[in-house]
Design a protein around this motif. Sequence first.
Motif, short mmCIF file in Angstrom:
data_model
loop_
_atom_site.label_atom_id
_atom_site.label_comp_id
_atom_site.label_asym_id
_atom_site.label_seq_id
_atom_site.Cartn_x
_atom_site.Cartn_y
_atom_site.Cartn_z
N VAL A 52 38.48 41.05 47.32
CA VAL A 52 39.53 40.85 46.03
C VAL A 52 39.28 39.54 45.32
N ASN A 53 38.89 38.63 46.00
CA ASN A 53 38.81 37.29 45.15
C ASN A 53 37.27 37.37 44.44
N THR A 54 36.38 38.31 44.82
CA THR A 54 34.97 38.54 44.04
C THR A 54 35.22 39.13 42.81
N ALA A 55 36.45 40.22 42.90
CA ALA A 55 36.81 41.20 41.60
C ALA A 55 37.48 40.22 40.83
N VAL A 56 38.64 39.26 41.15
CA VAL A 56 39.52 38.43 40.41
C VAL A 56 38.59 37.52 39.89
N THR A 57 37.75 36.81 40.23
CA THR A 57 36.85 35.84 39.66
C THR A 57 35.87 36.27 38.80
N ALA A 58 35.40 37.59 38.99
CA ALA A 58 34.67 38.42 38.17
C ALA A 58 35.40 38.77 36.92
N VAL A 59 36.66 39.09 36.75
CA VAL A 59 37.34 39.58 35.70
C VAL A 59 37.49 38.11 34.80
N THR A 157 43.33 33.62 36.41
CA THR A 157 42.43 34.19 37.56
C THR A 157 41.75 33.13 38.28
N ASN A 158 41.44 31.93 37.66
CA ASN A 158 40.95 30.74 38.30
C ASN A 158 41.99 30.34 39.19
N VAL A 159 43.28 30.22 38.93
CA VAL A 159 44.29 29.97 40.01
C VAL A 159 44.60 30.72 40.94
N ALA A 160 44.35 32.02 40.44
CA ALA A 160 44.70 33.07 41.65
C ALA A 160 43.20 33.02 42.72
N GLY A 161 42.21 32.78 42.15
CA GLY A 161 40.86 32.66 42.91
C GLY A 161 41.11 31.63 43.95
N ALA A 284 31.60 29.06 33.44
CA ALA A 284 30.62 28.84 34.38
C ALA A 284 31.40 28.60 35.77
N ALA A 285 32.66 28.09 35.80
CA ALA A 285 33.33 27.71 37.05
C ALA A 285 33.71 29.15 37.67
N SER A 286 34.04 29.99 36.85
CA SER A 286 34.43 31.45 37.24
C SER A 286 33.39 32.06 37.92
N ALA A 287 32.10 32.03 37.31
CA ALA A 287 30.84 32.53 37.62
C ALA A 287 30.44 32.15 38.88
N THR A 288 30.64 30.73 39.29
CA THR A 288 30.18 30.03 40.43
C THR A 288 30.99 30.34 41.50
N THR A 290 32.54 33.36 41.78
CA THR A 290 32.28 34.72 41.99
C THR A 290 31.11 34.88 43.02
N VAL A 291 29.94 33.96 42.70
CA VAL A 291 28.93 33.96 43.40
C VAL A 291 29.29 33.46 45.04
N PHE A 292 30.08 32.57 45.19
CA PHE A 292 30.36 32.03 46.25
C PHE A 292 31.26 33.30 47.30
N ASN A 293 32.09 33.72 46.44
CA ASN A 293 32.87 34.75 47.08
C ASN A 293 32.07 36.03 47.64
N ALA A 294 30.84 36.35 46.67
CA ALA A 294 29.98 37.39 47.13
C ALA A 294 29.39 37.17 48.22
N THR A 295 28.65 35.61 48.43
CA THR A 295 27.99 35.22 49.53
C THR A 295 28.77 35.19 50.69
#
Length: 315
Positions: A52-59, A157-161, A284-288, A290-295
Amino acid sequence: MKGIFVFSLVFFVASNACCAEALDLNTALQNTYRVCADIDDNLHELKVLAGVNTAVTAVGTGLGVGATATGFVKQKTDKEIEELERLLKEMEELSNQYTGTEPDANQRSAFLTEFNNTYNTAVKDKSTAQQKIDDLTKKSKNLGNWRTGLLAGNTVTNVAGAVIASKTINKDDIQGQIDACISATKDLNNAILAAKLSGEDISEAQNIYKACREYEYVDISPINKRGTGAMVASSVGAVVGGVGTITSGVANSDKIRNDNSDSGKKKEKDLNTASNVLSIGATAASATATVFNATQIAAIKKVAKVSESCTGVLK
């Protein structure tokens, strides 16, 4: 014969000492089930949260990209407005060189042609120049509102993430559960040895031990590390995005836009530049994150292979 007797006596005493400390097989199996069975469910919940967090931060990343792109389009539009205002001023100055008469038609045509070739616009006189300025100003205002809105969405989305990521760190003390399961499987192994000496059926217990003892070789630290990384990145993005949202809103306010003094125009330009820079930072922070969540999901899956196998034989 005497050597054999001594060996048998030692073996008998050692076996009794071992088995005296061992749980009976049923108790050991019950304990193993009690502490090991829920780990898989907790890991599944953890994987869902990370997904869910990966999706949120991707958005959030998408919103940030949109805000950044919109900001640069606005910057280009404002530049065009600035040049048109300069043109309008030059046209007025050119008109003032004549006493009550318009500039020579050829002179005016040459001036406008040179400007249009330089700035890719089309104006015929002062009225069309002013109309184009008004149209572009309206466009710039809308772009500024869109940038502010997109940055606000990115901030949310960053707050939610950050909140979701914090829930994936040490969720339900999974490390503690795994340690308890490892301890229980060791007790089960002792019970299996004692039951084997007593001639009991140990086949099911052995299967459980083989599957669940694999927890001894798993490392869940990457799960927590990546969850922490996602939380930090999202937190940074929330702060940067929040500041960017405020800055963008101020830059696009009527008070700032309507101040046509040199200092007022400089302030508006600086605020818009800052908004674009902050938008890039938030993205950039959101993208970072997203990467952390995916890994983190990948790390969870590695542990889940063991939990699925252990839970499968327990149930």
